[in-house]
Design a protein around this motif. Structure first.
Motif, mmCIF file in Angstrom:
data_model
loop_
_atom_site.group_PDB
_atom_site.id
_atom_site.type_symbol
_atom_site.label_atom_id
_atom_site.label_comp_id
_atom_site.label_asym_id
_atom_site.label_seq_id
_atom_site.Cartn_x
_atom_site.Cartn_y
_atom_site.Cartn_z
ATOM 1 N N ARG A 24 0.841 -1.210 0.000
ATOM 2 C CA ARG A 24 0.000 0.000 0.000
ATOM 3 C C ARG A 24 0.871 1.254 0.000
ATOM 4 N N LEU A 25 1.903 1.240 0.803
ATOM 5 C CA LEU A 25 2.801 2.378 0.904
ATOM 6 C C LEU A 25 3.491 2.656 -0.429
ATOM 7 N N LEU A 26 3.931 1.603 -1.094
ATOM 8 C CA LEU A 26 4.697 1.752 -2.331
ATOM 9 C C LEU A 26 3.827 1.847 -3.584
ATOM 10 N N ALA A 27 2.517 1.833 -3.422
ATOM 11 C CA ALA A 27 1.623 1.969 -4.575
ATOM 12 C C ALA A 27 1.737 3.347 -5.208
ATOM 13 N N ASP A 28 2.166 4.331 -4.445
ATOM 14 C CA ASP A 28 2.298 5.703 -4.926
ATOM 15 C C ASP A 28 3.724 5.938 -5.439
ATOM 16 N N ALA A 29 3.866 6.367 -6.694
ATOM 17 C CA ALA A 29 5.181 6.565 -7.310
ATOM 18 C C ALA A 29 6.006 7.629 -6.583
ATOM 19 N N SER A 30 5.365 8.692 -6.146
ATOM 20 C CA SER A 30 6.098 9.734 -5.420
ATOM 21 C C SER A 30 6.664 9.190 -4.115
ATOM 22 N N ARG A 31 5.870 8.383 -3.423
ATOM 23 C CA ARG A 31 6.343 7.820 -2.161
ATOM 24 C C ARG A 31 7.483 6.837 -2.395
ATOM 25 N N ARG A 32 7.443 6.114 -3.512
ATOM 26 C CA ARG A 32 8.571 5.231 -3.843
ATOM 27 C C ARG A 32 9.847 6.050 -3.985
ATOM 28 N N ARG A 33 9.740 7.214 -4.626
ATOM 29 C CA ARG A 33 10.914 8.093 -4.770
ATOM 30 C C ARG A 33 11.405 8.570 -3.411
ATOM 31 N N VAL A 34 10.481 8.882 -2.507
ATOM 32 C CA VAL A 34 10.856 9.325 -1.161
ATOM 33 C C VAL A 34 11.621 8.210 -0.452
ATOM 34 N N VAL A 35 11.095 7.005 -0.490
ATOM 35 C CA VAL A 35 11.723 5.876 0.195
ATOM 36 C C VAL A 35 13.098 5.587 -0.395
ATOM 37 N N VAL A 36 13.218 5.604 -1.711
ATOM 38 C CA VAL A 36 14.513 5.375 -2.349
ATOM 39 C C VAL A 36 15.511 6.451 -1.921
ATOM 40 N N SER A 37 15.080 7.704 -1.893
ATOM 41 C CA SER A 37 15.966 8.791 -1.466
ATOM 42 C C SER A 37 16.419 8.597 -0.026
ATOM 43 N N LEU A 38 15.499 8.193 0.843
ATOM 44 C CA LEU A 38 15.878 7.948 2.237
ATOM 45 C C LEU A 38 16.859 6.788 2.345
ATOM 46 N N GLU A 39 16.623 5.733 1.577
ATOM 47 C CA GLU A 39 17.518 4.575 1.628
ATOM 48 C C GLU A 39 18.907 4.899 1.085
ATOM 49 N N ASN A 40 19.004 5.887 0.200
ATOM 50 C CA ASN A 40 20.286 6.257 -0.383
ATOM 51 C C ASN A 40 21.057 7.287 0.435
ATOM 52 N N CYS A 41 20.502 7.734 1.543
ATOM 53 C CA CYS A 41 21.191 8.687 2.415
ATOM 54 C C CYS A 41 22.373 8.002 3.099
ATOM 55 N N GLU A 42 23.490 8.738 3.215
ATOM 56 C CA GLU A 42 24.649 8.180 3.913
ATOM 57 C C GLU A 42 24.363 8.014 5.397
ATOM 58 N N SER A 43 23.599 8.909 5.948
ATOM 59 C CA SER A 43 23.248 8.890 7.367
ATOM 60 C C SER A 43 21.787 8.466 7.502
ATOM 61 N N ASN A 44 21.378 8.105 8.698
ATOM 62 C CA ASN A 44 19.965 7.782 8.876
ATOM 63 C C ASN A 44 19.178 9.016 9.316
ATOM 64 N N TRP A 45 19.809 10.205 9.283
ATOM 65 C CA TRP A 45 19.158 11.478 9.598
ATOM 66 C C TRP A 45 19.220 12.385 8.385
ATOM 67 N N ILE A 46 18.126 13.094 8.121
ATOM 68 C CA ILE A 46 18.105 14.081 7.042
ATOM 69 C C ILE A 46 17.040 15.127 7.385
ATOM 70 N N HIS A 47 17.278 16.336 6.951
ATOM 71 C CA HIS A 47 16.301 17.402 7.154
ATOM 72 C C HIS A 47 15.299 17.366 6.000
ATOM 73 N N ARG A 48 14.041 17.694 6.307
ATOM 74 C CA ARG A 48 12.973 17.675 5.303
ATOM 75 C C ARG A 48 13.348 18.525 4.078
ATOM 76 N N GLU A 49 13.955 19.676 4.295
ATOM 77 C CA GLU A 49 14.338 20.550 3.180
ATOM 78 C C GLU A 49 15.386 19.890 2.287
ATOM 79 N N GLN A 50 16.359 19.198 2.884
ATOM 80 C CA GLN A 50 17.371 18.483 2.103
ATOM 81 C C GLN A 50 16.734 17.378 1.267
ATOM 82 N N LEU A 51 15.808 16.653 1.884
ATOM 83 C CA LEU A 51 15.120 15.583 1.162
ATOM 84 C C LEU A 51 14.321 16.163 0.000
#
Length: 112
Positions: A24-51
């Motif tokens: 259900r979460l990954l049914a949305d293409a934009s959300r898939r991009r969000v998850v991929v971007s989070l998974e590609n972060c070097e750190s497990n912390w990121i600011h919303r503006e950076q994302l």
């Protein structure tokens, strides 16, 4: 249903998710991009503006402010409800956790 662990960088289980929730979460293409971007972060912390900047760069028809709005009101709350992130909406900080099942499904859906 089978539950899959959502872990922090130390491998500690923070919560669990089920396959149906992930789908259900990954049914949305934009959300898939969000998850991929989070998974590609070097750190497990990121600011919303950076994302938002990461997400807005490859697509000229999207704005960073539009992404930041959608992240704050739509995508991040859903990811937090599922246990994949902790989101401080006041500070804009996001802590991302990992779920192997989520990564497996993303790879199967979009191998890039």
């Amino acid at each position: 249903m089978t539950e899959f662990p959502i872990t922090d960088n130390d491998g500690l289980v923070q919560s669990t998710c089920e396959t149906d929730e992930v789908l259900r979460l990954l049914a949305d293409a934009s959300r898939r991009r969000v998850v991929v971007s989070l998974e590609n972060c070097e750190s497990n912390w990121i600011h919303r503006e950076q994302l938002a900047q990461r997400l807005g760069v490859p697509h000229e028809d999207e704005t960073i402010s539009g992404w930041e709005r959608d992240l704050h009101h739509i995508h991040l709350p859903l990811l937090e409800d599922m246990g994949l992130i902790e989101y401080d909406s006041q500070e804009g900080m996001i802590r991302h956790y990992r779920c192997e099942r989520l990564s497996d499904i993303l790879t199967a859906v979009d191998p890039q």
